[in-house]
Design a protein around this motif. Structure first.
Motif, PDB file in Angstrom:
ATOM      1  N   ASN A  82       0.834  -1.206   0.000  1.00  0.00           N
ATOM      2  CA  ASN A  82       0.000   0.000   0.000  1.00  0.00           C
ATOM      3  C   ASN A  82       0.864   1.250   0.000  1.00  0.00           C
ATOM      4  O   ASN A  82       0.605   2.204  -0.734  1.00  0.00           O
ATOM      5  CB  ASN A  82      -0.904   0.023   1.233  1.00  0.00           C
ATOM      6  N   THR A  83       1.884   1.236   0.842  1.00  0.00           N
ATOM      7  CA  THR A  83       2.779   2.386   0.924  1.00  0.00           C
ATOM      8  C   THR A  83       3.434   2.665  -0.413  1.00  0.00           C
ATOM      9  O   THR A  83       3.465   3.792  -0.888  1.00  0.00           O
ATOM     10  CB  THR A  83       3.898   2.125   1.950  1.00  0.00           C
ATOM     11  N   ALA A  89       7.936   8.237  -5.681  1.00  0.00           N
ATOM     12  CA  ALA A  89       9.013   7.535  -6.381  1.00  0.00           C
ATOM     13  C   ALA A  89       9.582   6.453  -5.477  1.00  0.00           C
ATOM     14  O   ALA A  89       9.523   6.542  -4.252  1.00  0.00           O
ATOM     15  CB  ALA A  89      10.118   8.509  -6.780  1.00  0.00           C
ATOM     16  N   ILE A  90      10.121   5.426  -6.114  1.00  0.00           N
ATOM     17  CA  ILE A  90      10.755   4.342  -5.368  1.00  0.00           C
ATOM     18  C   ILE A  90      12.191   4.205  -5.863  1.00  0.00           C
ATOM     19  O   ILE A  90      12.430   4.126  -7.079  1.00  0.00           O
ATOM     20  CB  ILE A  90      10.018   3.005  -5.593  1.00  0.00           C
ATOM     21  N   LEU A  91      13.132   4.222  -4.943  1.00  0.00           N
ATOM     22  CA  LEU A  91      14.508   3.930  -5.304  1.00  0.00           C
ATOM     23  C   LEU A  91      14.779   2.479  -4.916  1.00  0.00           C
ATOM     24  O   LEU A  91      14.759   2.139  -3.736  1.00  0.00           O
ATOM     25  CB  LEU A  91      15.493   4.857  -4.571  1.00  0.00           C
ATOM     26  N   PHE A  92      14.984   1.656  -5.912  1.00  0.00           N
ATOM     27  CA  PHE A  92      15.320   0.265  -5.629  1.00  0.00           C
ATOM     28  C   PHE A  92      16.834   0.137  -5.776  1.00  0.00           C
ATOM     29  O   PHE A  92      17.380   0.270  -6.869  1.00  0.00           O
ATOM     30  CB  PHE A  92      14.578  -0.657  -6.607  1.00  0.00           C
ATOM     31  N   ASN A 115       2.301   0.838  -8.797  1.00  0.00           N
ATOM     32  CA  ASN A 115       2.170   1.828  -9.875  1.00  0.00           C
ATOM     33  C   ASN A 115       3.206   2.952  -9.850  1.00  0.00           C
ATOM     34  O   ASN A 115       3.454   3.587 -10.855  1.00  0.00           O
ATOM     35  CB  ASN A 115       0.789   2.470  -9.823  1.00  0.00           C
ATOM     36  N   SER A 116       3.775   3.232  -8.676  1.00  0.00           N
ATOM     37  CA  SER A 116       4.708   4.354  -8.566  1.00  0.00           C
ATOM     38  C   SER A 116       5.957   4.118  -9.416  1.00  0.00           C
ATOM     39  O   SER A 116       6.375   2.978  -9.613  1.00  0.00           O
ATOM     40  CB  SER A 116       5.137   4.521  -7.106  1.00  0.00           C
ATOM     41  N   PRO A 117       6.563   5.215  -9.925  1.00  0.00           N
ATOM     42  CA  PRO A 117       7.764   5.068 -10.738  1.00  0.00           C
ATOM     43  C   PRO A 117       8.938   4.493  -9.930  1.00  0.00           C
ATOM     44  O   PRO A 117       9.177   4.903  -8.794  1.00  0.00           O
ATOM     45  CB  PRO A 117       8.080   6.506 -11.179  1.00  0.00           C
ATOM     46  N   VAL A 118       9.625   3.530 -10.534  1.00  0.00           N
ATOM     47  CA  VAL A 118      10.740   2.874  -9.855  1.00  0.00           C
ATOM     48  C   VAL A 118      12.057   3.227 -10.547  1.00  0.00           C
ATOM     49  O   VAL A 118      12.165   3.150 -11.769  1.00  0.00           O
ATOM     50  CB  VAL A 118      10.568   1.333  -9.878  1.00  0.00           C
ATOM     51  N   PHE A 119      13.034   3.651  -9.752  1.00  0.00           N
ATOM     52  CA  PHE A 119      14.367   3.931 -10.273  1.00  0.00           C
ATOM     53  C   PHE A 119      15.302   2.845  -9.766  1.00  0.00           C
ATOM     54  O   PHE A 119      15.331   2.564  -8.562  1.00  0.00           O
ATOM     55  CB  PHE A 119      14.861   5.299  -9.788  1.00  0.00           C
ATOM     56  N   GLY A 144      12.511  -5.229 -14.693  1.00  0.00           N
ATOM     57  CA  GLY A 144      11.480  -4.392 -14.096  1.00  0.00           C
ATOM     58  C   GLY A 144      11.184  -3.237 -15.024  1.00  0.00           C
ATOM     59  O   GLY A 144      11.911  -3.007 -15.992  1.00  0.00           O
ATOM     60  N   ASN A 145      10.115  -2.530 -14.714  1.00  0.00           N
ATOM     61  CA  ASN A 145       9.745  -1.386 -15.521  1.00  0.00           C
ATOM     62  C   ASN A 145      10.370  -0.130 -14.891  1.00  0.00           C
ATOM     63  O   ASN A 145       9.714   0.617 -14.191  1.00  0.00           O
ATOM     64  CB  ASN A 145       8.215  -1.300 -15.562  1.00  0.00           C
TER      65      ASN A 145
END
Ligand code: GDP
Ligand code: MG
Ligand code: K
Length: 297
Positions: A82-83, A89-92, A115-119, A144-145
């Motif tokens: 959920n978070t 944005a998500i930094l992986f 759904n959030s953009p992942v970097f 990954g996208n």
């Protein structure tokens, strides 16, 4: 506030030891939120806030994204998902030296539902040759996208400024959520001052009105197991100050004792609490002081 101010919440995720804390320390400086190694008390821990002239980035910790070790894990996982859908944005982060592994796949599976953009942040590039970096990018790029793939060295600082620029470009327009100097764990600070205020009101009954405010002056880790807190209780009248302090300081001592117990269980740590009382006439009417007391907008 300027036009086009940008702000957002950014989750940093990745296997242990990939360099998440090192990255945060580099970005936020030595004033990083002090509570990072206490037990989880809130859903999402704010780890640090970076305030620039034209943007504010709020970095948060997302517990539970890793492979669950116990039954609670499933529940945490749901919260984490959920978070991750709510952040901007998500930094992986991965470790360039280690390359692709099972733990990464587990996180990537989770991220595929988000759904959030992942970097993808390839950290520790100081440990590898450029050819190896190109290989890694090839290896990961279809897993990954990813919005972008950004190699950095959190330890040496390479490309970190670039990463922040890119990130800023992706943030939505938004308000400055936290005051410029607010780099620590705001929600907990707020809870702490509320706990103190609550004790004041409980112990003084009607003698002291609700108009008192509690201001956090200082909150720091003094040694490995004690958190040192200084706070000031603000009243509007001198008579109230007298009541708050009590005979030979007995009232203030009681307020402190009760508040400390609650704060200790909130933080999961020993707490040394020092309380002061100050009189500030009509403080509620003075706009300039509102900010000082932690009220915003
Ligand atoms: P976390 O568990 O993801 O928070 O990882 P840490 O930030 O605690 O880092 C784990 C270890 O990796 C520490 O010894 C860091 O000094 C080291 N480290 C982090 N970033 C880098 C980097 O860019 N280069 C190198 N060589 N070491 C790094
Ligand atoms: Mg860490
Ligand atoms: K924190």
């Amino acid at each position: 506030m300027e036009n086009n101010y940008k702000s957002g919440f950014i989750a940093i995720i990745g296997r242990p030891n990939v360099g998440k804390s090192t990255f945060l320390n580099r970005v936020i400086g030595q004033k990083i939120a002090i509570m990072s190694d206490k037990p989880q008390t809130t859903r999402n821990k704010i780890q640090g806030v970076l305030t620039l002239d034209d943007a504010q980035m709020v970095f948060i910790d997302t517990p539970g994204i890793h492979k669950p070790k116990h039954r609670l894990g499933d529940f945490m996982m749901k919260i984490a998902e959920n978070t991750l859908n709510e952040v901007d944005a998500i930094l992986f982060m991965i470790n360039a030296k280690e390359g692709y592994g099972k733990g990464d796949q587990f996180i990537l599976d989770r991220l595929s539902k988000v759904n959030s953009p992942v970097f993808l942040i390839i950290n520790k590039i100081d440990l590898i040759q450029p050819e190896k970096l190109l290989e890694l990018i090839e290896q990961y790029k279809d897993k990954g996208n990813f919005e972008e793939i950004i190699p950095i060295s959190a330890l040496q600082g390479n490309n970190v400024t670039h990463l922040l620029e890119v990130l800023k470009g992706h943030l939505p327009e938004g308000p400055q959520y936290y005051p410029k100097d607010q780099i620590t764990d705001h929600p907990e600070r707020f809870i702490i001052t509320e706990l103190i205020r609550e004790k004041v009101l409980q112990l003084t009954k009607e003698e002291v009105p609700h108009s008192i405010a509690v201001v956090m002056e200082n909150l720091e880790k003094r040694d490995s197991d004690t958190i040192f807190i200084q706070a000031t209780i603000i009243t509007e009248r001198k008579t109230q100050k007298g009541i708050l302090i009590g005979k030979q300081g007995s009232m203030l001592k009681n307020i402190g004792k009760n508040a400390r117990k609650d704060i200790e269980s909130l933080l999961g740590s020993k707490v040394y609490l020092e309380l002061w009382v100050k009189v500030k006439k009509d403080w509620r009417n003075k706009q300039s002081q509102l900010h000082e007391f932690g009220f915003r907008n």
